[in-house]
Design a protein around this motif. Structure first.
Motif, PDB file in Angstrom:
ATOM      1  N   HIS A  54      27.428  -8.082  38.028  1.00 14.28           N
ATOM      2  CA  HIS A  54      26.509  -7.581  37.010  1.00 14.28           C
ATOM      3  C   HIS A  54      26.313  -6.077  37.031  1.00 14.28           C
ATOM      4  O   HIS A  54      25.766  -5.521  37.978  1.00 14.28           O
ATOM      5  N   GLU A 160      24.497  -9.874  28.570  1.00  9.73           N
ATOM      6  CA  GLU A 160      23.166 -10.082  29.150  1.00  9.73           C
ATOM      7  C   GLU A 160      22.160 -10.192  28.006  1.00  9.73           C
ATOM      8  O   GLU A 160      21.910  -9.214  27.298  1.00  9.73           O
ATOM      9  N   HIS A 187      16.672 -12.546  28.400  1.00 13.24           N
ATOM     10  CA  HIS A 187      16.354 -11.353  29.215  1.00 13.24           C
ATOM     11  C   HIS A 187      14.848 -11.302  29.480  1.00 13.24           C
ATOM     12  O   HIS A 187      14.266 -12.342  29.785  1.00 13.24           O
ATOM     13  N   HIS A 230      17.098 -14.144  34.871  1.00 12.86           N
ATOM     14  CA  HIS A 230      16.085 -13.752  33.868  1.00 12.86           C
ATOM     15  C   HIS A 230      15.384 -14.943  33.208  1.00 12.86           C
ATOM     16  O   HIS A 230      14.333 -14.771  32.592  1.00 12.86           O
ATOM     17  N   HIS A 251      22.501 -12.114  38.794  1.00 11.89           N
ATOM     18  CA  HIS A 251      21.773 -11.111  39.594  1.00 11.89           C
ATOM     19  C   HIS A 251      20.351 -11.597  39.887  1.00 11.89           C
ATOM     20  O   HIS A 251      19.427 -11.332  39.148  1.00 11.89           O
ATOM     21  N   ARG A 262      11.660 -13.541  39.343  1.00 13.54           N
ATOM     22  CA  ARG A 262      13.084 -13.440  39.020  1.00 13.54           C
ATOM     23  C   ARG A 262      13.967 -14.000  40.152  1.00 13.54           C
ATOM     24  O   ARG A 262      15.167 -14.157  39.997  1.00 13.54           O
ATOM     25  N   ASP A 364      23.678  -5.010  39.660  1.00 12.90           N
ATOM     26  CA  ASP A 364      22.830  -4.512  38.563  1.00 12.90           C
ATOM     27  C   ASP A 364      22.775  -2.988  38.515  1.00 12.90           C
ATOM     28  O   ASP A 364      21.747  -2.402  38.163  1.00 12.90           O
TER      29      ASP A 364
END
Ligand code: ZN
Length: 425
Positions: A54, A160, A187, A230, A251, A262, A364
């Motif tokens: 990611h 994403e 997201h 997410h 991620h 998360r 990320d």
């Protein structure tokens, strides 16, 4: 922490130092032990396929004048990934995510989201074509290994946020045809597919919506990995029960180590193992360690953001100014650092709960990821050094750094093949 823009001369130096010190009692010299460990880790890092699932770098790629072939200073520019630094960090493969932040859910909003998503995908493809001597566009699991052998970095595409699918299921195939191989369903706010872990208004669908369920089935049919990062907890449970193929969290970290919505609970990690999927550890400080409340920073950042227009409407100068201001505030009101030790603590925990076959890495970068010792892509070898320090074997590191994700990717494609052949018969 190991730092390099020239790892080969340093490696050579290490070998010289170690061979020169053989006569002395090296085993009791901590400095010598550390050098040996670093050398061993760097060799492993070189040998295994290193894949990061990611990176939000397409946000940078669509900026006028941003050149992936140029080396950027991460502290000056905020940029965490470019091709020279991928080579320095010896990262073999990466998923660039076309990320569209959640906005109004109507025809206009959906059209704008789709246009922006396609623009990002086009910029990824164009960048691989322009730099075809050092990178290549990767579409299948094996491509990562083929390109690694050819000395090129493999560039995969993800999306994403399922927002750019809008309400039109046929967009899933359109994105697949453009090279997309995973989609993060949702997201930071709810969309038409699923509930977010962080929507200020709470859940809306009770997990994945009816349309979201159709999207998951379509992803299964095409061979696109279902990404639950997410999503709220119900999204995870829904995805696990709906998907005919193993799922991924591109991620996310472990919640019992760092209590963040998360991150994934031990129960989820156990189910991920049963499902055959994989959790990709991320370098977001707040998901890696608990930090005491930092009201000064929060209010300063809120004021800064309150005076900002949406990032996609900013000029390049405005974006750079915003990044500099954010960096300044982070330095003025610092949180305790997240380090590679925290990363390894999460990996240790996931291995304990889910097993070595269900953990990977998704940094990320360019989406907030970057910690002390793994600030940008040029420093990812420090993860390997810490894993070697903790006694992980080369085979285990090979699984963590990409083997597990490639296994899931292959399985997702095999399931798609089965579904498509059943449809024909
Ligand atoms: Zn994200």
């Amino acid at each position: 922490m190991f730092k390099t823009s020239q790892s080969y001369p340093i490696l050579f130096l290490l070998i010289l130092l170690i061979s020169g010190c053989k006569e002395k009692s090296a085993s009791t010299d901590p400095k010598m032990e550390e050098m040996k460990l670093t050398q061993k880790a760097l060799e492993i890092h070189k040998r295994v396929l290193t894949l990061d699932t990611h990176s939000d770098t397409p946000l940078r790629m669509i900026e006028p004048g941003f050149d992936m072939a140029e080396r950027h200073d991460p502290r000056e520019t905020g940029s965490k990934v470019d091709y020279p630094r991928m080579i320095e960090g010896d990262l073999d493969a990466i998923f660039f995510a076309a990320f569209v932040s959640q906005d109004i859910r109507d025809d206009d909003g959906n059209t704008r989201a789709k246009d922006l998503c396609l623009q990002m995908i086009d910029s990824i493809v164009a960048s691989t074509q322009k730099n075809s001597n050092i990178v290549g566009l990767a579409l299948n699991p094996e491509d990562a290994y083929t390109m690694e052998k050819a000395g090129k970095r493999a560039i995969y595409i993800g999306i994403e946020n399922g927002y750019p699918i809008g309400e039109d299921l046929s967009n899933v195939e359109l994105y697949f045809d453009r090279g997309v191989r995973y989609i993060t369903l949702v997201h930071s706010a709810n969309n038409d597919l699923a509930d977010s872990a962080t929507d200020p208004n709470g859940p809306e669908h009770g997990g994945i919506s009816a349309f979201g369920s159709a999207v998951v089935q379509e992803m299964n049919r095409l061979g696109i990995m279902v990404d639950v990062s997410h999503g709220n907890d119900s999204v995870f449970y829904d995805a696990i029960s709906m998907s005919k193929a193993p799922i991924i969290a591109s991620h996310s970290n472990a919640r019992s180590i760092t209590d963040h919505q998360r991150n994934m609970t031990d129960e989820m990690l156990g189910l991920m193992a049963k499902n055959g999927g994989v959790v990709q550890l991320t370098m977001l400080a707040n998901y890696l360690r608990e930090a005491p409340p930092n009201k000064k920073l929060d209010s300063a950042l809120a004021t800064l953001r309150g005076n900002m227009k949406p990032i996609e409407d900013m000029t390049l100068e405005e974006r750079n100014a915003m990044r500099r201001s954010t960096q300044e505030l982070n330095e003025r009101y610092p949180d305790p650092p997240a380090t590679v030790k925290h990363v390894a603590d999460h990996i240790d925990h996931i291995v304990k709960v889910a097993g070595i076959d269900h953990v990977g890495i998704g940094c990320d970068f360019d989406g907030g990821g970057g910690i002390e010792g793994v600030f940008d892509v040029s420093e990812v070898m420090n993860i390997t050094i810490e894993l070697v320090r903790r006694g992980y074997t080369e085979e285990e590191i090979r699984k963590i750094w990409g083997g597990n994700l490639i296994r899931v990717f292959k399985e997702v494609q095999a399931v798609a093949k089965r579904i498509q052949s059943e449809e024909k018969s």
